[in-house]
Write an enzyme that holds these catalytic residues in place. Sequence first.
Site, PDB file in Angstrom:
ATOM      1  N   GLU A 187       0.860  -1.561   0.299  1.00 25.40           N
ATOM      2  CA  GLU A 187       0.463   0.221   0.047  1.00 25.40           C
ATOM      3  C   GLU A 187       0.877   1.411  -0.122  1.00 25.40           C
ATOM      4  OE1 GLU A 187      -2.658  -0.591   3.148  1.00 25.40           O
ATOM      5  OE2 GLU A 187      -3.705  -2.168   1.896  1.00 25.40           O
ATOM      6  N   GLU A 294      -5.919 -10.266  -2.194  1.00 26.21           N
ATOM      7  CA  GLU A 294      -6.639 -10.399  -0.155  1.00 26.21           C
ATOM      8  C   GLU A 294      -8.489 -10.215  -1.430  1.00 26.21           C
ATOM      9  OE1 GLU A 294      -5.154  -7.390   1.472  1.00 26.21           O
ATOM     10  OE2 GLU A 294      -2.918  -7.666   1.524  1.00 26.21           O
TER      11      GLU A 294
HETATM   12  C1  XIL Z   1      -5.354  -7.058   7.954  1.00 24.49           C
HETATM   13  C2  XIL Z   1      -5.592  -8.810   8.384  1.00 24.49           C
HETATM   14  O1  XIL Z   1      -7.016  -8.919   8.050  1.00 24.49           O
HETATM   15  C3  XIL Z   1      -6.189  -8.286  10.145  1.00 24.49           C
HETATM   16  O2  XIL Z   1      -6.766  -9.052  11.217  1.00 24.49           O
HETATM   17  C4  XIL Z   1      -5.449  -6.710  10.781  1.00 24.49           C
HETATM   18  O3  XIL Z   1      -6.313  -6.607  11.946  1.00 24.49           O
HETATM   19  C5  XIL Z   1      -5.270  -5.967  10.050  1.00 24.49           C
HETATM   20  O4  XIL Z   1      -4.699  -6.425   8.310  1.00 24.49           O
HETATM   21  N1  XIL Z   1      -4.657  -5.218   3.723  1.00 24.49           N
HETATM   22  C6  XIL Z   1      -3.880  -5.571   3.979  1.00 24.49           C
HETATM   23  C7  XIL Z   1      -3.841  -6.980   4.588  1.00 24.49           C
HETATM   24  O5  XIL Z   1      -2.593  -5.934   3.344  1.00 24.49           O
HETATM   25  O6  XIL Z   1      -2.158  -7.074   5.523  1.00 24.49           O
HETATM   26  C8  XIL Z   1      -4.688  -6.422   5.577  1.00 24.49           C
HETATM   27  O7  XIL Z   1      -5.168  -7.496   6.708  1.00 24.49           O
HETATM   28  C9  XIL Z   1      -6.240  -5.639   4.975  1.00 24.49           C
HETATM   29  C10 XIL Z   1      -6.190  -5.124   4.455  1.00 24.49           C
END
Ligand code: XIL
Length: 404
Positions: A187, A294
């Site tokens: 990000e 994701e």
């Molecule tokens: C999220 C996890 O799913 C949660 O359990 C945690 O509290 C926060 O992070 N983008 C990403 C991931 O790259 O690492 C994130 O994961 C969701 C958004």
Amino acid sequence: MKLQLAGPASGVGASASGWARWARRCLLTVGAGILLALTGAVGARGASPIPEGSALWFACTEQSFSGPFSLRCPLPYDPLYLQTFLNAFSRFTPENEFKMVYLEPEENRFNFALADQIAEFARVNDKTIRGHTLLWNEMMPWWLAHPLLPWNRNDLTAVMRTYITTVVSHFNTLFPGIVTEWDVVNEPLTGMGTLAWSPWEEAIGPSYIELALEDAHAADPSARLLINENGADVPGPKSAALLALATSLKTSGVPLNAIGFESHVTPDTAPTLDELVSLWRQYAAVGLDVEVTELDVGDDDGVDDPAAKQAILERYAQACRDAGNCVGFTVWGVADSYSWLGPNTNALLYNSSFQPTPAATFVHRVLSGSPLLATTDRRAGRDRQVRDIRTGGTAVQASAHARN
Ligand code: XIL
């Protein structure tokens, strides 16, 4: 071992017509074999499987877990979690356990205890890992991110390089071939397409991205390296900025292999099939692969529309198949009840009872390169034309998915 071709039984009953029947059967068998080989070849052409993964909450695979409290399974142990993961996915992304806050909780004190257990779990279960994530502006240890402890460029560069080199070489040395890729930078952009604030960006400047990629590559030259971003698959400033950044890194010879598209979307925010495919082909044109990293589909304004969500999960798989340079497809959770969006959100491929949704079957077939005629646009509640994967043409089909 000697191979024997069995003819008709010799002796009294072995008549001329018996031999003719046997010869005909042989011809038929050989003919059928050739046909099968041909159709198999057609079915397999250009259809190497795209690995299907999910985020894994490791503690949920274990009956008892001794790791940090914040990484304990949010739900009581259910053996179906592990079973579903093992059956349905070929790789995984540790949802949180490989983040910096856990791997370097104190400066220069690395903690690989849990991460090693996870890598070993992958090894014995014949799965691979997407390492997530080396640099992010969230889930950082306090000693690094504390606002009252500003960094100068040299010190933070040293911290970053030590971190990347230590972590990437750790897995490369101890678990070769398990962590096949890394989200090196997570990000990095704002919605406006500018570089997002992070201690790295603030103290080191924009060059932190290429430095990080170079160090990761030096620590494991065989690992695929990604920049991972959310919301950059929808046309707009972020999407344009990421394409420009990736293009400039790639053309300058920085070791960047692919862009990860997180794709935390809703039915209203999700890009169209054409938008996805044409964007990803622009990455292909500069020699970059793409991945869906994701994927989950949340609600629009608190409205849960399961059919629309299913259609979007399918759309991403279809786009991944069609683009030609999409080398991975990962959903953000094994089953709905474990989604970070909350339980019963219908955001994923497996429901809260671990049952595959129709989209699970469709996605699996698309990614494995199986021929599949068409799907129904359940969102619109009517049939629509979709691409026929086998012919590249279009077909209309009224029924729901063929189930495996
Ligand atoms: C999220 C996890 O799913 C949660 O359990 C945690 O509290 C926060 O992070 N983008 C990403 C991931 O790259 O690492 C994130 O994961 C969701 C958004």
